[in-house]
Design a protein around this motif. Structure first.
Motif, PDB file in Angstrom:
ATOM      1  N   ARG A 144      -0.797  -9.333 -16.107  1.00 17.92           N
ATOM      2  CA  ARG A 144      -0.584  -9.745 -17.495  1.00 17.92           C
ATOM      3  C   ARG A 144      -1.081 -11.180 -17.651  1.00 17.92           C
ATOM      4  NH1 ARG A 144       5.616  -8.749 -18.818  1.00 17.92           N
ATOM      5  NH2 ARG A 144       4.941  -9.370 -20.920  1.00 17.92           N
ATOM      6  N   TRP A 145      -1.929 -11.409 -18.613  1.00 20.76           N
ATOM      7  CA  TRP A 145      -2.498 -12.744 -18.846  1.00 20.76           C
ATOM      8  C   TRP A 145      -1.845 -13.352 -20.071  1.00 20.76           C
ATOM      9  CZ3 TRP A 145      -4.422 -17.040 -17.461  1.00 20.76           C
ATOM     10  CH2 TRP A 145      -5.183 -17.844 -18.309  1.00 20.76           C
ATOM     11  N   ILE A 146      -1.181 -14.494 -19.885  1.00 20.85           N
ATOM     12  CA  ILE A 146      -0.509 -15.216 -20.962  1.00 20.85           C
ATOM     13  C   ILE A 146      -1.182 -16.580 -21.091  1.00 20.85           C
ATOM     14  CG2 ILE A 146       1.697 -15.992 -21.880  1.00 20.85           C
ATOM     15  CD1 ILE A 146       1.869 -13.076 -21.168  1.00 20.85           C
ATOM     16  N   ASP A 147      -1.847 -16.830 -22.210  1.00 14.82           N
ATOM     17  CA  ASP A 147      -2.571 -18.082 -22.399  1.00 14.82           C
ATOM     18  C   ASP A 147      -1.842 -18.973 -23.395  1.00 14.82           C
ATOM     19  OD1 ASP A 147      -4.330 -20.157 -22.636  1.00 14.82           O
ATOM     20  OD2 ASP A 147      -6.001 -18.972 -23.431  1.00 14.82           O
ATOM     21  N   HIS A 148      -1.126 -19.969 -22.876  1.00 10.49           N
ATOM     22  CA  HIS A 148      -0.439 -20.960 -23.703  1.00 10.49           C
ATOM     23  C   HIS A 148      -1.107 -22.324 -23.554  1.00 10.49           C
ATOM     24  CE1 HIS A 148       3.493 -18.369 -23.538  1.00 10.49           C
ATOM     25  NE2 HIS A 148       2.680 -17.994 -24.516  1.00 10.49           N
ATOM     26  N   SER A 149      -2.390 -22.327 -23.234  1.00 11.93           N
ATOM     27  CA  SER A 149      -3.082 -23.602 -23.021  1.00 11.93           C
ATOM     28  C   SER A 149      -3.302 -24.358 -24.324  1.00 11.93           C
ATOM     29  CB  SER A 149      -4.422 -23.364 -22.317  1.00 11.93           C
ATOM     30  OG  SER A 149      -5.262 -22.523 -23.088  1.00 11.93           O
ATOM     31  N   SER A 150      -3.275 -23.651 -25.450  1.00 14.56           N
ATOM     32  CA  SER A 150      -3.406 -24.323 -26.763  1.00 14.56           C
ATOM     33  C   SER A 150      -2.074 -24.326 -27.496  1.00 14.56           C
ATOM     34  CB  SER A 150      -4.466 -23.622 -27.617  1.00 14.56           C
ATOM     35  OG  SER A 150      -5.742 -23.742 -27.026  1.00 14.56           O
ATOM     36  N   THR A 151      -1.439 -23.160 -27.594  1.00 16.48           N
ATOM     37  CA  THR A 151      -0.183 -23.063 -28.333  1.00 16.48           C
ATOM     38  C   THR A 151       0.942 -23.841 -27.657  1.00 16.48           C
ATOM     39  OG1 THR A 151       0.329 -20.996 -27.173  1.00 16.48           O
ATOM     40  CG2 THR A 151      -0.756 -20.810 -29.313  1.00 16.48           C
ATOM     41  N   THR A 166       9.442  -9.068 -13.389  1.00 20.30           N
ATOM     42  CA  THR A 166       8.720  -8.590 -12.208  1.00 20.30           C
ATOM     43  C   THR A 166       9.696  -8.198 -11.112  1.00 20.30           C
ATOM     44  OG1 THR A 166       8.448 -10.871 -11.386  1.00 20.30           O
ATOM     45  CG2 THR A 166       6.652  -9.952 -12.710  1.00 20.30           C
ATOM     46  N   GLY A 167      10.779  -8.963 -10.968  1.00 21.48           N
ATOM     47  CA  GLY A 167      11.769  -8.648  -9.945  1.00 21.48           C
ATOM     48  C   GLY A 167      12.445  -7.314 -10.168  1.00 21.48           C
ATOM     49  N   SER A 212       7.586  -5.239 -14.960  1.00 16.86           N
ATOM     50  CA  SER A 212       6.370  -5.936 -15.351  1.00 16.86           C
ATOM     51  C   SER A 212       5.397  -5.994 -14.188  1.00 16.86           C
ATOM     52  CB  SER A 212       6.697  -7.370 -15.813  1.00 16.86           C
ATOM     53  OG  SER A 212       5.514  -8.126 -16.002  1.00 16.86           O
ATOM     54  N   ALA A 213       4.114  -5.917 -14.529  1.00  9.65           N
ATOM     55  CA  ALA A 213       3.069  -6.214 -13.549  1.00  9.65           C
ATOM     56  C   ALA A 213       3.106  -7.705 -13.260  1.00  9.65           C
ATOM     57  CB  ALA A 213       1.710  -5.812 -14.134  1.00  9.65           C
ATOM     58  N   PRO A 214       2.416  -8.179 -12.213  1.00  9.10           N
ATOM     59  CA  PRO A 214       2.336  -9.617 -11.972  1.00  9.10           C
ATOM     60  C   PRO A 214       1.811 -10.343 -13.210  1.00  9.10           C
ATOM     61  CG  PRO A 214       1.491  -8.419 -10.094  1.00  9.10           C
ATOM     62  CD  PRO A 214       1.723  -7.402 -11.171  1.00  9.10           C
ATOM     63  N   SER A 274      -4.453  -9.307 -21.726  1.00  9.34           N
ATOM     64  CA  SER A 274      -3.717 -10.242 -22.583  1.00  9.34           C
ATOM     65  C   SER A 274      -2.381  -9.630 -22.958  1.00  9.34           C
ATOM     66  CB  SER A 274      -4.521 -10.562 -23.837  1.00  9.34           C
ATOM     67  OG  SER A 274      -5.688 -11.271 -23.513  1.00  9.34           O
ATOM     68  N   SER A 275      -1.341 -10.450 -22.919  1.00 10.62           N
ATOM     69  CA  SER A 275       0.006  -9.932 -23.099  1.00 10.62           C
ATOM     70  C   SER A 275       0.884 -10.945 -23.812  1.00 10.62           C
ATOM     71  CB  SER A 275       0.602  -9.576 -21.726  1.00 10.62           C
ATOM     72  OG  SER A 275       1.881  -9.001 -21.850  1.00 10.62           O
ATOM     73  N   SER A 276       2.050 -10.507 -24.206  1.00 14.10           N
ATOM     74  CA  SER A 276       3.068 -11.370 -24.796  1.00 14.10           C
ATOM     75  C   SER A 276       4.432 -10.810 -24.412  1.00 14.10           C
ATOM     76  CB  SER A 276       2.914 -11.428 -26.319  1.00 14.10           C
ATOM     77  OG  SER A 276       3.004 -10.129 -26.877  1.00 14.10           O
ATOM     78  N   LEU A 277       5.475 -11.466 -24.848  1.00 10.38           N
ATOM     79  CA  LEU A 277       6.821 -11.016 -24.504  1.00 10.38           C
ATOM     80  C   LEU A 277       7.127  -9.660 -25.140  1.00 10.38           C
ATOM     81  CD1 LEU A 277       8.750 -14.352 -25.076  1.00 10.38           C
ATOM     82  CD2 LEU A 277       8.448 -13.250 -22.872  1.00 10.38           C
TER      83      LEU A 277
END
Length: 280
Positions: A13-20, A40-41, A45-47, A249-252
Motif C-alpha cells: 500500500r502506497w501512502i503519499d503524504h509528502s505534500s498534504t 498489518t499485525g 493489511s498488506a505492507p 495508492s491507498s488511504s485509510l
C-alpha cells in the motif's frame, strides 16, 4: 521470510503524504503509523510504504522533555518558528521541516526477524535509491550528530539520515528521516543551542548530545547539487518498480479511520502531559 522479501517483489500500500503532510499536525504521523502497524499485525493489511513531510517542527524525546531548563530551551525553538512536540517512543530530538523527507516501512512483525534486520532493510533501500551517491552510504553512529544511533546513515562521514523503529501489536514500523535540502549544519546548530539552553551545566540523568554541526549535512550539500523532495520520491518509486514492487495508492479504510481517531486522541493527550510546563 527475510525483510527484503517483505517489500521486494510484493504488493504494498502506497501512502503519499509528502505534500498534504505539510498541513497535518505532526502527531498525526505517529497515530497513522501505529494504525497501519496494527492493521498489518492483524493480517488486515498488506505492507505499507508511507512518505511524509511536515512543516517546521522539533520532535523531542521523552528524556529531552525532562531537561532541567526545558522551558528556556523550548521557548528558544518556538522563537525560531518551530512547533515543539514529544514522541511517545524512544530517541532524542530531531528536526522536521519542508526539506526533510520521511519514510515509514510498515509490515507484520515476524518472530524470526531481528530488530536489526528492520534497520538493515531501510539501509539497503537507501542504497538502492541513491546508487550514485558520492561515497558509500554507511550505517554507524556519527558522534556529534543529533539523535545519534547505531544506524545513522552517512556519506564520507557526514550524517544525512537517521533510522528508528517501533513495534506495536504484531506490526513493525521502520522510519527514516532524510535531510534532502537546505543546511544540515544549521539544523544541528539549532538543536545544539536548544540543549545548551535546556541544560545550562546542570546534572542530567542521560547522555544528552554534544552536537558538532559540521558532522551533519543534507543530500544537496553532499551531492553538491540541488536535490528536492520530488527527486527523492521519483528515485523511491523507480527503485521499487525495478525490484518488482507493485505500489497501490491507498488511504485509510473505515475501520482504520476509527482506530486512527482513537490513537490520535491518545497520542495528543500524552503529548499535552509531556509539555505541561508550557502552560504553567
Amino acid at each position: 521470510m527475510n525483510t527484503h522479501q517483505i517489500f521486494y517483489g510484493e504488493t504494498v500500500r502506497w501512502i503519499d503524504h509528502s505534500s498534504t503532510g505539510l498541513q497535518f499536525n505532526p502527531l498525526q504521523s505517529f497515530a497513522l503509523d501505529d494504525t497501519f502497524c496494527i492493521s498489518t499485525g492483524e493480517h488486515r493489511s498488506a505492507p505499507v510504504m508511507r512518505a511524509w513531510v511536515h512543516a517546521p517542527t522539533i520532535v523531542l524525546g521523552i528524556q529531552d522533555s525532562r531537561l532541567p531548563h526545558i522551558e528556556e530551551g523550548t521557548a528558544f525553538l518556538q522563537e525560531q518558528g518551530y512547533r515543539v512536540i514529544v514522541r511517545n517512543s524512544g530517541g532524542l530530538a530531531v528536526v522536521l521541516d519542508e526539506g526533510i523527507f520521511n519514510l515509514s516501512l510498515i509490515f507484520k512483525e515476524e518472530k524470526l526477524i531481528s530488530i536489526n534486520s528492520g534497520y538493515d532493510l531501510m539501509h539497503d533501500l537507501m542504497k538502492r535509491i541513491f546508487p550514485d551517491a558520492p561515497g558509500e552510504i554507511k550505517a554507524y553512529e556519527i558522534e556529534g550528530s543529533y539523535c545519534p544511533g547505531n544506524y545513522d546513515l552517512s556519506i564520507n562521514g557526514r550524517k544525512f539520515a537517521g533510522i528508528s523503529q517501533r513495534r506495536i501489536r504484531g506490526g513493525t514500523a521502520v522510519q527514516i528521516y532524510v535531510a534532502v535540502t537546505d543546511s544540515g549544519p544549521e539544523r544541528a546548530a539549532l538543536l545544539q543551542e536548544f540543549y545548551e539552553r535546556a541544560v545550562q551545566g546542570r546534572t542530567v540523568k542521560y547522555q544528552w548530545p554534544r552536537i558538532r554541526p559540521e558532522v551533519m549535512a543534507s543530500l544537496s550539500e553532499i551531492y553538491e547539487q540541488e536535490i528536492d523532495i520530488k527527486d527523492v520520491l521519483y528515485r523511491l518509486l523507480s527503485a521499487a518498480r525495478q525490484h518488482g514492487v507493485l505500489m497501490q495508492s491507498s488511504s485509510l479504510t473505515n475501520e482504520e479511520l476509527h482506530r486512527f481517531d482513537y490513537l490520535f486522541q491518545r497520542v495528543s493527550e500524552r503529548n499535552q502531559k509531556a509539555l505541561a510546563f508550557l502552560e504553567a
